[in-house]
Design a protein around this motif. Structure first.
Motif, PDB file in Angstrom:
ATOM      1  N   MET A   1       0.843  -1.195   0.000  1.00  0.00           N
ATOM      2  CA  MET A   1       0.000   0.000   0.000  1.00  0.00           C
ATOM      3  C   MET A   1       0.879   1.246   0.000  1.00  0.00           C
ATOM      4  SD  MET A   1      -3.038   1.040   2.661  1.00  0.00           S
ATOM      5  CE  MET A   1      -1.964   0.843   4.073  1.00  0.00           C
ATOM      6  N   VAL A  13      -8.563   4.649   5.459  1.00  0.00           N
ATOM      7  CA  VAL A  13      -7.818   3.398   5.329  1.00  0.00           C
ATOM      8  C   VAL A  13      -7.787   2.671   6.666  1.00  0.00           C
ATOM      9  CG1 VAL A  13      -5.535   2.402   4.934  1.00  0.00           C
ATOM     10  CG2 VAL A  13      -6.421   4.130   3.369  1.00  0.00           C
ATOM     11  N   ILE A 130      -7.268  -2.107  -0.443  1.00  0.00           N
ATOM     12  CA  ILE A 130      -5.922  -2.187   0.125  1.00  0.00           C
ATOM     13  C   ILE A 130      -5.527  -3.624   0.449  1.00  0.00           C
ATOM     14  CG2 ILE A 130      -5.801   0.138   1.101  1.00  0.00           C
ATOM     15  CD1 ILE A 130      -6.984  -0.951   3.667  1.00  0.00           C
ATOM     16  N   LEU A 152      -2.791   4.480  -4.580  1.00  0.00           N
ATOM     17  CA  LEU A 152      -2.888   3.782  -3.295  1.00  0.00           C
ATOM     18  C   LEU A 152      -2.120   2.461  -3.294  1.00  0.00           C
ATOM     19  CD1 LEU A 152      -4.176   3.928  -0.490  1.00  0.00           C
ATOM     20  CD2 LEU A 152      -6.198   2.813  -1.429  1.00  0.00           C
ATOM     21  N   LEU A 153      -2.150   1.737  -4.392  1.00  0.00           N
ATOM     22  CA  LEU A 153      -1.539   0.408  -4.433  1.00  0.00           C
ATOM     23  C   LEU A 153      -0.082   0.420  -4.882  1.00  0.00           C
ATOM     24  CD1 LEU A 153      -4.511  -1.607  -5.942  1.00  0.00           C
ATOM     25  CD2 LEU A 153      -3.739  -1.579  -3.563  1.00  0.00           C
TER      26      LEU A 153
END
Length: 273
Positions: A1, A13, A130, A152-153
Motif C-alpha cells: 500500500m 484506510v 488495500i 494507493l496500491l
C-alpha cells in the motif's frame, strides 16, 4: 500500500483495515473462493462499455450510487440503493458504480448485493482497496468490476489486477498523473479511469482528464473519465478527449433528483401526465 504521510485518506484506510479484520473473522478467503466457484460468470463491465461506444459512437455513463463522499464533507444523504439502481438503469446508465465502504462513502457490501439482484447492467464495486481479500469479497456479492487506485496500491497493482482477473472481475484502474498512467499500462490494465481528483489531497484538477485521456491508446486500454462530471457537455468533451465512458458520482447523488440529472445529461425526454 502506498499511503504518503499527510494523505487525507489515512483515517478512511484505518477504518477499512478494522472492517476487514471483522470480515475475515466471519468468512475466510477459502470460504469466499469456494462460494465464488459456484457463481455464474460476471456481466462483462468493460465489454459492455466498449459495445455501447461502438454502437452509439459516444461515451456511455457509469452512474454511481453512494450516500457520502470524502471529497465533499457536506454531502451525506440516506440512499435506497435498490431504487437508485433501478432508476439509473431505466434512464439509460450503461453500468453502475456502487459504494461499499462505510466511512468515506456510507455504503456497504450488502448494498452492492441488493443492487446486483435488482438490475441487469454490470456493477463496479467502489471501495478503498488495500487488501486482496476485498477483491474476493466484491466478487462474492455480485460485482463485475472493482476499483484499483495506482496512487494507493503502487507496486502492488499488478498483483491486484491478476487476482481480479482470476475471479472474472474487470480491474477499474484509476490514475491521476502521467506516472500513474504509465504504471497502469505497464501493469497490463485494460480498463483505465482518468480521475480529475487527487485521492491523497482531495484536490480537484479539472484539466487532468483532458490531458491524460489522449495518451491512452484504444488498442491498449478502454479509457474512462471521472471526477466532478455530470452534464451532456462533460460527456461530449470527454468523448472528444478519448474517453469511451464517463463516471458520474457526486454530481448525481448530491442533487435532490439524481435520476433527473442523469436524464438531462443523456438527453432523455420523459413523458409527463
Amino acid at each position: 500500500m502506498n499511503l504518503p504521510e499527510g494523505s487525507l485518506l489515512q483515517p478512511f484506510v484505518a477504518q477499512r483495515l478494522e472492517d476487514l479484520k471483522k470480515a475475515k473473522a466471519k468468512r475466510s478467503i477459502g470460504q469466499l473462493q469456494g462460494k465464488i466457484g459456484e457463481m455464474p460468470i460476471t456481466r462483462g463491465f468493460a465489454s459492455v462499455l466498449a459495445a455501447h461506444f461502438v454502437a452509439k459512437g459516444e461515451p456511455g455513463v457509469i452512474a454511481e450510487i453512494k450516500g457520502a463522499s470524502p471529497f465533499e464533507t457536506n454531502f451525506r444523504r440516506p440512499v435506497n440503493y435498490r431504487d437508485f439502481g433501478e432508476d439509473f438503469e431505466a434512464v439509460g446508465a450503461v453500468c453502475l458504480s456502487v459504494a461499499i465502504e462505510r466511512k468515506a462513502f456510507a455504503g456497504s457490501i450488502a448494498d452492492l448485493a441488493t443492487v446486483s439482484q435488482a438490475v441487469h447492467i454490470p456493477i463496479l464495486a467502489r471501495d478503498i482497496v488495500i487488501d486482496l481479500y476485498q477483491v474476493l469479497e466484491a466478487r462474492h456479492v455480485g460485482a463485475d468490476a472493482i476499483t484499483l487506485s495506482v496512487a494507493l496500491l503502487g507496486d502492488e497493482l499488478p498483483e491486484f489486477i491478476q487476482r481480479a482477473t482470476a475471479v472474472a472481475l474487470d480491474a477499474f484502474v484509476e490514475v491521476h498523473t502521467v506516472d500513474e498512467l504509465d504504471r497502469a499500462l505497464a501493469a497490463g490494465a485494460k480498463l483505465i479511469a482518468v480521475t480529475n481528483r487527487d485521492i491523497h489531497t482531495f484536490e480537484l484538477k479539472p484539466g487532468t482528464c483532458a490531458e491524460l485521456l489522449p495518451k491512452i491508446s484504444a488498442g491498449k486500454a478502454l479509457a474512462v473519465a471521472e471526477g466532478d462530471l455530470g452534464t451532456a457537455e462533460d460527456i461530449a468533451a470527454m468523448g472528444a478527449a478519448g474517453a469511451k465512458a464517463v463516471l458520474m458520482g457526486i454530481r448525481l447523488m448530491k442533487n435532490r433528483d439524481p435520476a433527473g440529472v442523469l436524464e438531462r445529461a443523456l438527453g432523455v425526454e420523459t413523458l409527463e401526465d
